[in-house]
Design an enzyme around this catalytic site. Structure first.
Site, PDB file in Angstrom:
ATOM      1  N   PRO A 203      -2.178   6.275   2.556  1.00 34.10           N
ATOM      2  CA  PRO A 203      -1.378   6.426   3.777  1.00 34.10           C
ATOM      3  C   PRO A 203      -0.551   5.168   4.009  1.00 34.10           C
ATOM      4  CG  PRO A 203      -3.644   5.897   4.346  1.00 34.10           C
ATOM      5  CD  PRO A 203      -3.599   6.004   2.849  1.00 34.10           C
TER       6      PRO A 203
ATOM      7  N   ASP B  47      -0.833  -0.322   2.612  1.00 32.73           N
ATOM      8  CA  ASP B  47      -1.837   0.716   2.805  1.00 32.73           C
ATOM      9  C   ASP B  47      -2.441   0.543   4.199  1.00 32.73           C
ATOM     10  OD1 ASP B  47      -4.062   2.392   2.776  1.00 32.73           O
ATOM     11  OD2 ASP B  47      -4.530   1.996   0.675  1.00 32.73           O
ATOM     12  N   HIS B  48      -2.221   1.529   5.055  1.00 31.14           N
ATOM     13  CA  HIS B  48      -2.661   1.404   6.445  1.00 31.14           C
ATOM     14  C   HIS B  48      -4.184   1.457   6.574  1.00 31.14           C
ATOM     15  CE1 HIS B  48      -1.520   0.905  10.506  1.00 31.14           C
ATOM     16  NE2 HIS B  48      -0.340   1.503  10.413  1.00 31.14           N
ATOM     17  N   ARG B  49      -4.907   1.777   5.508  1.00 31.52           N
ATOM     18  CA  ARG B  49      -6.368   1.798   5.581  1.00 31.52           C
ATOM     19  C   ARG B  49      -6.961   0.394   5.576  1.00 31.52           C
ATOM     20  NH1 ARG B  49      -7.665   5.451   0.477  1.00 31.52           N
ATOM     21  NH2 ARG B  49      -6.087   4.008  -0.340  1.00 31.52           N
TER      22      ARG B  49
END
Length: 528
Positions: A317, A498-500
Site C-alpha cells: 500500500p 510503504d504505508h505499513r
C-alpha cells in the site's frame, strides 16, 4: 559403458529456475579444462559465464543460442581424457547371460535402495575431481577440501523453500531404514535414476504446492527423470474437466429437417467486394483488426522487472510525497570542486546518495523490510525487519532493460567512494556482467530519472524494499530568495513509501532532510 559426464545447468542464484543460452564459448570436439568458461547464459538477474567442473573433450552441446533452459537440465557432455591426452577407452563389460536379460517389472525394495545409494556415491566420486569453484548455487568440494555442512531433513511436510522428499519411505525395520542422509538426498536429486526418482528443483513450485495443498510425494513429474514442473502442480490444482456430452436440440428431428437450411438464400446484386485493410499476409489481431507486426517473448530482465513491479503494486500500500528543491548551492559547490580537482570530483548523484544514507540513519523506518514469520501459536504474522547498515540501490537503464545494482554498506562510504562504486556498477550492469549479488540486496533505491529529461515520477517501490526516492532534472526556474525573484537551479524530489512501515510524518521528515541537505550541502557534509 560410456564415461561421458553430463553437466547439468546449475542454480545460478536466488532460486532462479531457468536461463537463456546466449552464446557457446566452446564447440564439439574442443578440449577443455576444469573451470574453463563454456557458455554465456542470461538469467532474470544478469548475464554470467558458466564454467565447466570437468576436464576433457566436448562430446555434445545441449541447446542452441537463444533457447531457454531449465535449471537441472543437461548443458554440456564431456568425455574425460587420460594422462596422455587421449580419450579413455571404456572398460569392456562382462557378457550378460541371455536368461537374465528380462528384468522383473517391480524391483525389490532393497534393490532400489542399492541403486539409489550407488547413484549418490557415483556423483560424490565425480564431485571429488572438481575444483571447488562456486558459481552462485553450485560448486565442487575439491578446491577447499571441506564438504559443506547440511541440515538434517525434517520428516514432516517441507516448509517453504525446504527440500522436497525424493522417494516415499518404505516399510522397513532396523537401522537400514535411515541409510539416506540429507546430503544423499541432495546428491540424488542431481543424479536421478530415470523413471525411478522424482524431484522438485524450483522453490516456486514447492511454494505453489504448499499453498494449494498439493502432495508432491504422490505427484508424477513430467520433466526429465520425473522432475516435477510448475505445469504438473497447476494440473493437480485445476484438473481438466471432461466435457459432458449433451444431446443437440435437432437430434430428434427427421433427417430432412436437420439438413434443411434455416435461412433461404437471397439473391443479391453483384458488385465490388470490400477488401480487408491489411493485405500483408501477417496474422490479424481480432480486437483491433490490424496486422500483427511482431511477437516478443517476455523473458530475462524484462520478465523479472514485470514480475517484481506487479508484486510491488499488488502487495504494497504505497503513498507518495514530493517537494521542489533549490539545488543551486549543490551545483555551485560541485563546480568549485571540479575546478580544484578536475579528475576526482563526485557526481551529483553521489552527493545525493550521501545525503540519503544520512537521512536513513535519522529515519530508519524507511530502511526496513516486511516479512511473514511464524508466531508462537503456529500461525503467521508480519514483522518489520530493520538493518544495521544501508545498501543503496540505484536504477540503471541498460540495453537489456532496467536493472538496480546496489552499493553495499553505502553508509560507510564517502561521496568520492560512492561515486566510484556507482560508476563501476553502472559499467558492469550495462555490459551485462553484473552478478546476482550486485543486482540484489538493496535496502533503499535511488532513482535518477532526471537523466531522461523529466521532472517527476510516481515511482514503483523495488520490492521487497519499502521506499524509493526519485530525482528529477535540474533546470533553471524562477525562485523567491530573500523576498526577491531570482533564477535558481531547481529539482523535484519524489518519495514513494510503504504505508505499513511508517506514516506520512516520517516520510515527510526524511524527504525534508534530504531536501535541506541539497540546499545547504556544505553544512550537512561538515556534520557527517
Amino acid at each position: 559403458m560410456s564415461e561421458t559426464k553430463v553437466f547439468l545447468l546449475p542454480d545460478l542464484g536466488e532460486g532462479l529456475t531457468e536461463a537463456e543460452l546466449v552464446n557457446w564459448l566452446v564447440s564439439v570436439g574442443d578440449e577443455i579444462h576444469v573451470d574453463q568458461p563454456i557458455a554465456e547464459v542470461e538469467t532474470a538477474k544478469s548475464m554470467v559465464e558458466v564454467p565447466s567442473p570437468y576436464a576433457g573433450r566436448v562430446a555434445e552441446l545441449h541447446g542452441e543460442p537463444g533457447q531457454t533452459l531449465d535449471v537441472g537440465k543437461p548443458l554440456i557432455s564431456v568425455t574425460p581424457l587420460d594422462t596422455l591426452g587421449e580419450t579413455r577407452i571404456p572398460p569392456v563389460e562382462p557378457a550378460v547371460n541371455e536368461t537374465r536379460l528380462v528384468e522383473p517389472v517391480e524391483a525389490p525394495v532393497e534393490t532400489k535402495r542399492v541403486e539409489a545409494k550407488a547413484a549418490a556415491e557415483t556423483y560424490r566420486e565425480e564431485e571429488k575431481a572438481g575444483s571447488g569453484n562456486v558459481l552462485i548455487g553450485y560448486g565442487t568440494p575439491g578446491g577447499h577440501g571441506q564438504a559443506r555442512r547440511t541440515r538434517p531433513r525434517r520428516s514432516t511436510f517441507p516448509s517453504l523453500g525446504g527440500p522436497a522428499p525424493l522417494v516415499e519411505p518404505a516399510e522397513t525395520k532396523g537401522p537400514e531404514a535411515k541409510f539416506t542422509t540429507a546430503a544423499d538426498d541432495r546428491l540424488l536429486s542431481r543424479t536421478r535414476v530415470p523413471g525411478k526418482l522424482g524431484a522438485v528443483i524450483s522453490p516456486l513450485v514447492r511454494r505453489m504446492a504448499k499453498e494449494h495443498g498439493v502432495d508432491l510425494g504422490h505427484l508424477q513429474g513430467s520433466g526429465e527423470s520425473g522432475l516435477i514442473m510448475r505445469r504438473d502442480v497447476e494440473a493437480a490444482i485445476n484438473p481438466l474437466v471432461e466435457p459432458v456430452e449433451t444431446k443437440p436440440s435437432w437430434a430428434d428431428e427427421p433427417v430432412e429437417a436437420a439438413i434443411k437450411p434455416l435461412v433461404e438464400p437471397v439473391e443479391t446484386a453483384s458488385g465490388p467486394q470490400v477488401e480487408p485493410v491489411e493485405t500483408s499476409g501477417r496474422p490479424i489481431d481480432p480486437r483491433t483488426g490490424l496486422s500483427i507486426a511482431s511477437r516478443t517473448p517476455v523473458r530475462g530482465v524484462r520478465k523479472a522487472v514485470a514480475a517484481n513491479m506487479t508484486r510491488s503494486r499488488t502487495e504494497i500500500p504505497e503513498a507518495t510525497v514530493w517537494v521542489d528543491v533549490d539545488a543551486t548551492a549543490l551545483v555551485e559547490m560541485r563546480s568549485a570542486l571540479k575546478k580544484a580537482q578536475p579528475h576526482d570530483t563526485p557526481g551529483l548523484l553521489a552527493f545525493i546518495a550521501r545525503f540519503v544514507t544520512a537521512g536513513l540513519k535519522k529515519y530508519p523506518e524507511l530502511n526496513t523490510r516486511i516479512v511473514t514469520a511464524e508466531d508462537t501459536s503456529g500461525g503467521e504474522q508480519q514483522e518489520i525487519v530493520a538493518f544495521d547498515g544501508v545498501n543503496v540501490g540505484f536504477a540503471a537503464q541498460t540495453d537489456r532493460g532496467l536493472v538496480v545494482p546496489s552499493v553495499r554498506r553505502a553508509d560507510k562510504l564517502s561521496a568520492r567512494e560512492l561515486d566510484s562504486e556507482i560508476k563501476r556498477l553502472t559499467s558492469v550492469a550495462r555490459e551485462g556482467k553484473a552478478t546476482p549479488a550486485e543486482l540484489g540486496g538493496g535496502t533503499f533505491t535511488l532513482n535518477n530519472y532526471g537523466v531522461f529529461g523529466v521532472d517527476g515520477s510516481a515511482a514503483i517501490i523495488n520490492y521487497p524494499e519499502v521506499a524509493i526516492l526519485g530525482v528529477g532534472r535540474i533546470i533553471d526556474k524562477p525562485w523567491v530568495v530573500n523576498g526577491e525573484l531570482a533564477v535558481r537551479k531547481v529539482t523535484e524530489l519524489t518519495l514513494t513509501f510503504d504505508h505499513r512501515v511508517c506514516d506520512g510524518g516520517t516520510a515527510a521528515g526524511f524527504l525534508r532532510y534530504v531536501a535541506d541537505a541539497i540546499e545547504n550541502p556544505g553544512s550537512v557534509l561538515a556534520d557527517m
